[in-house]
Write a protein that holds these residues in place. Structure first.
Motif, mmCIF file in Angstrom:
data_model
loop_
_atom_site.group_PDB
_atom_site.id
_atom_site.type_symbol
_atom_site.label_atom_id
_atom_site.label_comp_id
_atom_site.label_asym_id
_atom_site.label_seq_id
_atom_site.Cartn_x
_atom_site.Cartn_y
_atom_site.Cartn_z
ATOM 1 N N ILE A 95 72.406 -111.688 -20.333
ATOM 2 C CA ILE A 95 72.071 -110.923 -21.539
ATOM 3 C C ILE A 95 72.933 -111.373 -22.713
ATOM 4 O O ILE A 95 72.434 -111.603 -23.827
ATOM 5 N N LYS A 96 74.227 -111.527 -22.470
ATOM 6 C CA LYS A 96 75.136 -111.971 -23.543
ATOM 7 C C LYS A 96 74.728 -113.347 -24.067
ATOM 8 O O LYS A 96 74.758 -113.590 -25.287
ATOM 9 N N LYS A 97 74.348 -114.215 -23.157
ATOM 10 C CA LYS A 97 73.938 -115.562 -23.565
ATOM 11 C C LYS A 97 72.673 -115.502 -24.414
ATOM 12 O O LYS A 97 72.553 -116.178 -25.442
ATOM 13 N N GLN A 98 71.730 -114.669 -24.003
ATOM 14 C CA GLN A 98 70.460 -114.582 -24.721
ATOM 15 C C GLN A 98 70.617 -113.904 -26.089
ATOM 16 O O GLN A 98 69.844 -114.181 -27.014
ATOM 17 N N LEU A 99 71.606 -113.040 -26.228
ATOM 18 C CA LEU A 99 71.812 -112.336 -27.498
ATOM 19 C C LEU A 99 71.993 -113.305 -28.665
ATOM 20 O O LEU A 99 71.629 -113.007 -29.804
ATOM 21 N N ASN A 100 72.558 -114.468 -28.370
ATOM 22 C CA ASN A 100 72.776 -115.468 -29.418
ATOM 23 C C ASN A 100 71.575 -116.400 -29.625
ATOM 24 O O ASN A 100 71.605 -117.275 -30.482
ATOM 25 N N SER A 101 70.522 -116.178 -28.808
ATOM 26 C CA SER A 101 69.365 -117.068 -28.885
ATOM 27 C C SER A 101 68.070 -116.325 -29.217
ATOM 28 O O SER A 101 66.985 -116.886 -29.069
ATOM 29 N N GLY A 102 68.194 -115.076 -29.628
ATOM 30 C CA GLY A 102 67.018 -114.307 -30.005
ATOM 31 C C GLY A 102 66.624 -113.288 -28.965
ATOM 32 O O GLY A 102 66.679 -113.557 -27.768
ATOM 33 N N LEU A 103 66.219 -112.099 -29.429
ATOM 34 C CA LEU A 103 65.855 -111.006 -28.532
ATOM 35 C C LEU A 103 64.361 -110.973 -28.236
ATOM 36 O O LEU A 103 63.949 -110.743 -27.113
ATOM 37 N N THR A 104 63.549 -111.177 -29.268
ATOM 38 C CA THR A 104 62.106 -111.141 -29.070
ATOM 39 C C THR A 104 61.415 -111.935 -30.172
ATOM 40 O O THR A 104 61.851 -111.902 -31.326
ATOM 41 N N ALA A 105 60.360 -112.656 -29.813
ATOM 42 C CA ALA A 105 59.680 -113.505 -30.800
ATOM 43 C C ALA A 105 58.162 -113.546 -30.605
ATOM 44 O O ALA A 105 57.468 -114.286 -31.277
ATOM 45 N N MET A 106 57.640 -112.743 -29.663
ATOM 46 C CA MET A 106 56.210 -112.747 -29.337
ATOM 47 C C MET A 106 55.743 -114.114 -28.845
ATOM 48 O O MET A 106 54.578 -114.479 -28.991
ATOM 49 N N LEU A 107 56.642 -114.872 -28.241
ATOM 50 C CA LEU A 107 56.341 -116.183 -27.688
ATOM 51 C C LEU A 107 56.990 -116.305 -26.312
ATOM 52 O O LEU A 107 58.015 -115.671 -26.047
ATOM 53 N N THR A 319 54.094 -105.366 -28.512
ATOM 54 C CA THR A 319 54.795 -106.467 -29.172
ATOM 55 C C THR A 319 56.102 -106.831 -28.472
ATOM 56 O O THR A 319 56.583 -107.956 -28.619
ATOM 57 N N LEU A 320 56.671 -105.921 -27.711
ATOM 58 C CA LEU A 320 57.934 -106.206 -27.026
ATOM 59 C C LEU A 320 57.738 -106.673 -25.581
ATOM 60 O O LEU A 320 58.717 -107.017 -24.909
ATOM 61 N N ALA A 321 56.502 -106.673 -25.097
ATOM 62 C CA ALA A 321 56.252 -107.087 -23.721
ATOM 63 C C ALA A 321 56.626 -108.552 -23.522
ATOM 64 O O ALA A 321 56.319 -109.406 -24.346
ATOM 65 N N GLY A 322 57.317 -108.837 -22.424
ATOM 66 C CA GLY A 322 57.714 -110.203 -22.117
ATOM 67 C C GLY A 322 58.710 -110.782 -23.090
ATOM 68 O O GLY A 322 58.801 -112.008 -23.247
ATOM 69 N N ASN A 323 59.500 -109.915 -23.727
ATOM 70 C CA ASN A 323 60.458 -110.416 -24.719
ATOM 71 C C ASN A 323 61.539 -111.277 -24.064
ATOM 72 O O ASN A 323 61.788 -111.198 -22.861
ATOM 73 N N ALA A 324 62.158 -112.113 -24.869
ATOM 74 C CA ALA A 324 63.119 -113.098 -24.358
ATOM 75 C C ALA A 324 64.302 -112.459 -23.647
ATOM 76 O O ALA A 324 64.785 -112.977 -22.630
ATOM 77 N N LEU A 325 64.778 -111.329 -24.165
ATOM 78 C CA LEU A 325 65.936 -110.678 -23.558
ATOM 79 C C LEU A 325 65.616 -110.170 -22.154
ATOM 80 O O LEU A 325 66.377 -110.404 -21.208
ATOM 81 N N SER A 326 64.490 -109.487 -21.999
ATOM 82 C CA SER A 326 64.143 -108.963 -20.678
ATOM 83 C C SER A 326 63.817 -110.091 -19.700
ATOM 84 O O SER A 326 64.139 -110.003 -18.509
ATOM 85 N N ALA A 327 63.198 -111.153 -20.180
ATOM 86 C CA ALA A 327 62.891 -112.289 -19.298
ATOM 87 C C ALA A 327 64.170 -112.932 -18.768
ATOM 88 O O ALA A 327 64.267 -113.278 -17.585
ATOM 89 N N ALA A 328 65.165 -113.077 -19.643
ATOM 90 C CA ALA A 328 66.446 -113.641 -19.211
ATOM 91 C C ALA A 328 67.116 -112.743 -18.184
ATOM 92 O O ALA A 328 67.673 -113.218 -17.186
ATOM 93 N N ALA A 329 67.047 -111.426 -18.427
ATOM 94 C CA ALA A 329 67.660 -110.478 -17.492
ATOM 95 C C ALA A 329 66.931 -110.473 -16.152
ATOM 96 O O ALA A 329 67.559 -110.444 -15.088
#
Length: 450
Positions: A95-107, A319-329
């Motif tokens: 989670i900490k690593k992903q925080l610096n790479s974006g939380l959600t982008a719809m991609l 819009t938050l489904a499959g967001n980058a933060l949750s995927a990383a976690a």
């Protein structure tokens, strides 16, 4: 056999104890009532025993601390949301690593691809979609089932729980009719229009419900958990799967709680072949997320029926489904926390906890029963294991349950607020379990004194 006057006296003792040791929580609760109905962020939090819920200061592993500095062994674990233990190191690092790479982008991200592969290996279904919660996973699955079958009815199990899905808040009345469940708030339509309810472990009722020819899906847990643990009889689940195919209904298994039996839940344990599968809560280490899997055939049918230009207005996703933060976690939690090694330990501890409860029940001659589901244990106030949701519900005793929960809370143990369930995490220890056994035994001894 419980003297109710004696129980009332014991309850008053625990209520005073609670107030004396949680003064800061009490002060915060007084402030919270000015801005939140019931003084809580969500209405069901009012069900915790005591004058108000505890306010948590910190949580780590299998323990947490309240704002008054009291420490607790946590057997609730967010009612499965923190089954991994609070803030597992591997998940926190991701989670900490992903925080610096974006939380959600719809991609999509590469992490989502890895999660899909992991889920396929665990549960056997090849195609996956992500949601914000298990509720959404169930809701979306139901919509897709109606789409591909052209049918409307959903079969659910009496006294089931699948989050806040409208179709699932139904039950059977005394005459066996489908009606809205007690406490169901603001149902949009009569539940008999959307849903048909059957009892767990009743294959004849299941086939009768399917025989109408209007059932799009059967949504069920492979073992009931939220009304009390109800285990499937031998051959029951496999027979339900065959009936679903016979009558052209999609079989959806909800593993959100039953993953307590192992990395692939009961689906892998019993080699089940559902058409769809839903799961949420624990798979991201406590972050809100969910997912649902399906066969390639269902995925192909969906693709053929959903037009690309209106895919975003079909009632599926957010819009938050499959967001980058949750995927990383999810990726790290599934690989490094919810793995075979940790489950082996958790299941052994679940057995140890249940053995301790059983020993006290037997010692004091209490007409109670403790059921087991891997890393999960739960006792009901009935002398034998329930076969159906109604039997489990009939084994409840709210007054007694509130006392036990408050007594154990004052002794430093947290159970779920809805039933007498305990869950083990990878951070739970034998010492934690044995401390509960000692406290539970002492509570039972005092309970039957009068």
């Amino acid at each position: 056999m419980i003297n109710r006057d004696h129980l009332a006296k014991l309850m008053k003792i625990e209520e005073k104890r609670f107030l004396a040791r949680t003064k800061k929580s009490g002060a915060l609760f007084k402030q919270a009532k000015k801005t939140m109905p019931g003084g809580v962020p969500m209405s069901w939090m009012t069900k915790w025993p005591g004058a108000y819920p505890l306010f948590v200061k910190s949580a780590k592993g299998a323990h947490f601390k309240d704002v008054d500095g009291n420490t607790y062994i946590d057997f609730c674990l967010g009612d499965t949301g923190s089954m991994t233990g609070h803030s597992p190191a591997a998940t926190v690092a991701a989670i900490k690593k992903q925080l610096n790479s974006g939380l959600t982008a719809m991609l999509p991200t590469e992490d989502a691809l890895a999660v899909g592969r992991d889920l396929t290996e665990r549960f056997g279904l090849p195609m996956w979609q992500f949601t914000v919660s298990a509720t959404d996973a169930n809701r979306h699955s139901i919509r897709y089932c109606r789409l591909v079958t052209g049918k409307q009815k959903i079969i659910v199990i009496d006294k089931c729980y699948h989050g806040s899905v409208d179709e699932t808040f139904a039950t059977l009345d005394a005459a066996g009719n489908t009606v809205k469940r007690e406490g169901n708030i603001g149902a949009p339509v009569d539940l008999s229009e959307t849903t048909r309810v059957v009892e767990f472990n009743n294959l004849a009722a299941m086939e009768a419900a399917l025989a109408h020819g209007d059932v799009a899906a059967i949504l069920m847990e492979p073992a009931m958990t939220n009304i009390g643990i109800v285990l499937p009889e031998k051959g029951y689940l496999e027979a339900v799967g065959k009936l679903a195919k016979k009558y052209g209904a999609v079989w959806i298994i909800d593993e959100t709680h039953t993953i307590s039996v192992g990395p692939g839940g009961m689906t892998k344990l019993h080699k089940l072949k559902p058409d769809m599968l839903t799961i949420g809560k624990a798979i991201a280490g406590g972050l809100p997320t969910g997912t649902f899997g399906m066969t390639k055939d269902i995925a192909d049918q969906i693709a053929a029926k959903v037009k690309r230009e209106i895919v975003d207005t079909g009632g599926i996703g957010s819009t938050l489904a499959g967001n980058a933060l949750s995927a990383a976690a999810m990726r790290v939690t599934l690989k490094k926390v919810l793995n075979e090694k940790n489950f082996k330990k958790m299941i052994a501890l679940g057995t140890r906890w249940s053995d301790g409860v059983d020993a006290a029940i037997k010692e004091f001659g209490l007409p109670w029963h403790c059921n087991r589901l891997g890393a999960r244990g739960e006792y009901i106030f009935a002398s034998k294991a329930p076969r159906t949701g109604k039997e489990a519900a009939d084994g409840g005793d709210f007054e007694l349950e509130q006392y036990i929960h408050l007594r154990l809370l004052n002794d430093g143990f947290l159970l779920t607020p809805f039933h007498n369930m305990a869950l083990m995490s990878p951070d739970t220890t034998k010492q934690d379990v044995d401390a509960h056994t000692k406290a539970f035994r002492k509570m039972c001894a005092e309970l039957i004194k009068a």
